[in-house]
Scaffold this active site. Structure first.
Site, PDB file in Angstrom:
ATOM      1  N   TYR A  43      22.699 -52.654 -64.173  1.00 57.56           N
ATOM      2  CA  TYR A  43      21.990 -51.939 -64.336  1.00 57.56           C
ATOM      3  C   TYR A  43      20.610 -51.920 -64.062  1.00 57.56           C
ATOM      4  CZ  TYR A  43      18.277 -49.772 -68.004  1.00 57.56           C
ATOM      5  OH  TYR A  43      17.537 -48.805 -68.644  1.00 57.56           O
ATOM      6  N   LYS A  72      19.607 -48.506 -61.527  1.00 55.15           N
ATOM      7  CA  LYS A  72      17.954 -47.491 -61.713  1.00 55.15           C
ATOM      8  C   LYS A  72      17.196 -47.560 -60.543  1.00 55.15           C
ATOM      9  CE  LYS A  72      17.389 -46.420 -65.628  1.00 55.15           C
ATOM     10  NZ  LYS A  72      17.298 -45.223 -66.581  1.00 55.15           N
TER      11      LYS A  72
HETATM   12  N1  LIG Z   1      15.465 -48.491 -74.905  1.00 56.12           N
HETATM   13  C1  LIG Z   1      14.749 -48.954 -73.688  1.00 56.12           C
HETATM   14  O1  LIG Z   1      14.877 -50.437 -73.944  1.00 56.12           O
HETATM   15  C2  LIG Z   1      15.041 -48.335 -72.618  1.00 56.12           C
HETATM   16  C3  LIG Z   1      13.664 -49.251 -71.672  1.00 56.12           C
HETATM   17  C4  LIG Z   1      13.593 -48.734 -70.765  1.00 56.12           C
HETATM   18  C5  LIG Z   1      13.237 -47.516 -69.993  1.00 56.12           C
HETATM   19  N2  LIG Z   1      15.152 -47.734 -70.689  1.00 56.12           N
HETATM   20  C6  LIG Z   1      15.554 -46.031 -69.665  1.00 56.12           C
HETATM   21  O2  LIG Z   1      14.654 -45.171 -71.166  1.00 56.12           O
HETATM   22  C7  LIG Z   1      15.904 -43.483 -71.093  1.00 56.12           C
HETATM   23  C8  LIG Z   1      17.048 -43.378 -72.095  1.00 56.12           C
HETATM   24  O3  LIG Z   1      17.430 -45.129 -72.912  1.00 56.12           O
HETATM   25  P1  LIG Z   1      17.917 -44.774 -74.527  1.00 56.12           P
HETATM   26  O4  LIG Z   1      17.212 -46.185 -74.814  1.00 56.12           O
HETATM   27  O5  LIG Z   1      17.553 -43.704 -74.964  1.00 56.12           O
HETATM   28  O6  LIG Z   1      19.385 -45.133 -74.114  1.00 56.12           O
HETATM   29  P2  LIG Z   1      20.239 -44.165 -75.068  1.00 56.12           P
HETATM   30  O7  LIG Z   1      21.694 -45.111 -74.483  1.00 56.12           O
HETATM   31  O8  LIG Z   1      19.668 -43.827 -76.214  1.00 56.12           O
HETATM   32  O9  LIG Z   1      20.472 -43.089 -74.453  1.00 56.12           O
HETATM   33  C9  LIG Z   1      21.205 -42.360 -73.333  1.00 56.12           C
HETATM   34  C10 LIG Z   1      21.884 -40.748 -73.598  1.00 56.12           C
HETATM   35  O10 LIG Z   1      22.303 -40.815 -72.105  1.00 56.12           O
HETATM   36  C11 LIG Z   1      23.245 -40.199 -72.575  1.00 56.12           C
HETATM   37  N3  LIG Z   1      24.522 -39.885 -71.439  1.00 56.12           N
HETATM   38  C12 LIG Z   1      25.164 -40.962 -70.577  1.00 56.12           C
HETATM   39  N4  LIG Z   1      25.746 -40.907 -70.404  1.00 56.12           N
HETATM   40  C13 LIG Z   1      25.585 -39.572 -69.886  1.00 56.12           C
HETATM   41  C14 LIG Z   1      26.222 -38.479 -68.988  1.00 56.12           C
HETATM   42  N5  LIG Z   1      27.803 -38.898 -68.124  1.00 56.12           N
HETATM   43  N6  LIG Z   1      26.164 -37.603 -68.685  1.00 56.12           N
HETATM   44  C15 LIG Z   1      25.623 -37.131 -70.164  1.00 56.12           C
HETATM   45  N7  LIG Z   1      24.615 -38.092 -70.661  1.00 56.12           N
HETATM   46  C16 LIG Z   1      25.469 -38.949 -71.123  1.00 56.12           C
HETATM   47  C17 LIG Z   1      23.676 -40.879 -73.863  1.00 56.12           C
HETATM   48  O11 LIG Z   1      24.881 -40.030 -74.915  1.00 56.12           O
HETATM   49  C18 LIG Z   1      22.957 -40.917 -74.435  1.00 56.12           C
HETATM   50  O12 LIG Z   1      22.695 -40.049 -75.565  1.00 56.12           O
HETATM   51  C19 LIG Z   1      17.047 -44.133 -69.598  1.00 56.12           C
HETATM   52  O13 LIG Z   1      17.502 -43.854 -68.856  1.00 56.12           O
HETATM   53  C20 LIG Z   1      16.816 -45.535 -70.295  1.00 56.12           C
HETATM   54  O14 LIG Z   1      17.275 -46.248 -69.124  1.00 56.12           O
HETATM   55  C21 LIG Z   1      14.894 -47.615 -72.185  1.00 56.12           C
END
Ligand SMILES: NC(=O)c1ccc[n+]([C@@H]2O[C@H](COP(=O)([O-])OP(=O)(O)OC[C@H]3O[C@@H](n4cnc5c(N)ncnc54)[C@H](O)[C@@H]3O)[C@@H](O)[C@H]2O)c1
Length: 373
Positions: free
Chosen positions: A155, A159
């Site tokens: 991960y 990223k």
């Molecule tokens: N949740 C956290 O604490 C956090 C912290 C920092 C950064 N982020 C970043 O924020 C972003 C969103 O994270 P989140 O928490 O909403 O996660 P999440 O898993 O709820 O959302 C990610 C979405 O991406 C979609 N996805 C995954 N693979 C895919 C593919 N091959 N094609 C199309 N869609 C696809 C999933 O279906 C999902 O709906 C990510 O980039 C993550 O790295 C999250």
């Protein structure tokens, strides 16, 4: 740039949904394309209610599908790329994570260049900066400090590579002769209604008489509320659309935090769940040093068993480090360049999240009563 449009990937996810809800309020935004692998029926219904404010199109498909991504980018003015596979506990094969997070981002960048999309905002993560060691204390860090994750865990590694690709694409020539402007946002751990991580902790506590896990006592982090993390994306979009600010924002990354007080992950879960009778596990855990070396041992076991079966250790050195580090960041650069100011105070964020946890608890109790009948 009157009458513009924006594509949001990962729009069905925890953060993506909130970005969509804010984008529909943006004046002059004619069309929003919400892209995800799949949208839950309830979310489809919720999004259909937003349609009256601006045209919202749902696109279901895989970001690894090049033709699909080319079509999705055609005629759009900006991309917010939030789709990602998140996996802290090594539950998902490494290749899948690298493919979606790195290759998916490259495919999207290429599609933008081909379709002459001039703006690209990448949702990165604090994990690209570390923490690398639980012994190192990092407080109120800023973008000037050279912090970089050294973990090879898929991960943070994926990223980091994806963010590098996005920032390197700033200034690319577009097919129509224009220039691509990119930036990356690095949110802290995100909490709020719908958080898959929080839901996991709540489910665990509900199965365990209200006891929340207490395995990250030593961490000090400044998490960000989902509404504020989403807001930062909208502001980044406004900044890159503004010809006067685009040059200074293009190619930059920003830490995204808010005024949530620095605390441990455990304290955060407790602060959000105590209203519903949740309490932290009072048992003493193993010393961190011991956990760390146990994590290493478990990684070795997993490696040795690989030819025979897939063993997923409950923790490893990376997770022990994540859960026991002092790692806090300032959002001053985002404030200066993007005009970022949290939309929600800590009190509001806490209230909203606690109300959502309350609804989960209620549903759980009702299900229990129905089963007992
Ligand atoms: N949740 C956290 O604490 C956090 C912290 C920092 C950064 N982020 C970043 O924020 C972003 C969103 O994270 P989140 O928490 O909403 O996660 P999440 O898993 O709820 O959302 C990610 C979405 O991406 C979609 N996805 C995954 N693979 C895919 C593919 N091959 N094609 C199309 N869609 C696809 C999933 O279906 C999902 O709906 C990510 O980039 C993550 O790295 C999250």
């Amino acid at each position: 740039m009157a009458g513009w449009s924006c594509l949001v990937t990962g729009a069905g996810g925890f953060l993506g949904q909130r970005i969509i809800r804010l984008l529909v309020e943006e004046r002059e935004l004619q069309e929003i394309r919400a892209l995800d692998k799949a949208f839950r029926p309830e979310l489809q219904e919720e999004f259909s209610k937003l349609q009256s404010q601006s045209k919202l199109t749902l696109l279901e498909g895989d970001i690894l599908d090049e033709q699909f991504m080319k079509r999705a980018c055609q005629g759009t003015s900006a991309v917010i790329h939030a789709a990602s596979v998140i996996d802290v506990f090594n539950a998902i094969p490494r290749e899948t994570i690298m493919d979606v997070n790195v290759k998916g981002t490259q495919i999207l960048l290429e599609a933008c260049a081909q379709a002459s999309v001039p703006i690209f905002i990448y949702t990165s993560t604090i994990e690209v900066a570390g923490p690398n060691s639980y012994r190192e204390v990092i407080r109120d860090a800023s973008e000037d400090q050279p912090l970089e994750s050294t973990w090879s865990a898929p991960y943070p590694h994926s990223k980091k590579l994806a963010e590098e690709a996005v920032l390197a694409a700033n200034g690319w020539a577009l097919r129509n002769g224009g220039i691509l402007s990119t930036c990356a946002l690095r949110p802290m751990y995100i909490y709020g209604e719908g958080s898959p991580f929080l839901r996991g902790f709540v489910d665990q506590a509900l199965r365990n008489h209200g006891t929340l896990p207490h395995n990250s006592k030593l961490s000090v982090v400044n998490p960000v509320y989902v509404g504020n993390a989403a807001w930062a994306h909208v502001l980044a979009l406004r900044a890159l659309r503004d010809p006067e600010r685009a040059a200074s924002v293009g190619g930059q990354f920003y830490y995204i935090a808010d005024d949530t007080p620095p605390q441990s992950y455990d304290q955060l879960n407790y602060a959000l769940g105590r209203e519903w009778g949740f309490h932290l596990d009072a048992r003493r855990g193993l010393p961190v040093l011991l956990q760390y070396w146990l994590g290493f041992l478990l990684e070795m076991v997993s490696l040795l068993l690989r030819p025979v079966c897939r063993y997923r250790p409950p923790f490893n050195r990376h997770t022990v480090t994540l859960l026991n580090s002092v790692f806090t960041f300032s959002y001053k650069k985002a404030q200066r360049d993007l005009g970022y100011k949290p939309l929600f105070s800590w009190e509001q964020a806490q209230q909203n999240t606690a109300a959502w946890i309350g609804a989960l608890v209620k549903r759980h109790r009702e299900a229990g009563r129905a089963k007992a009948r």
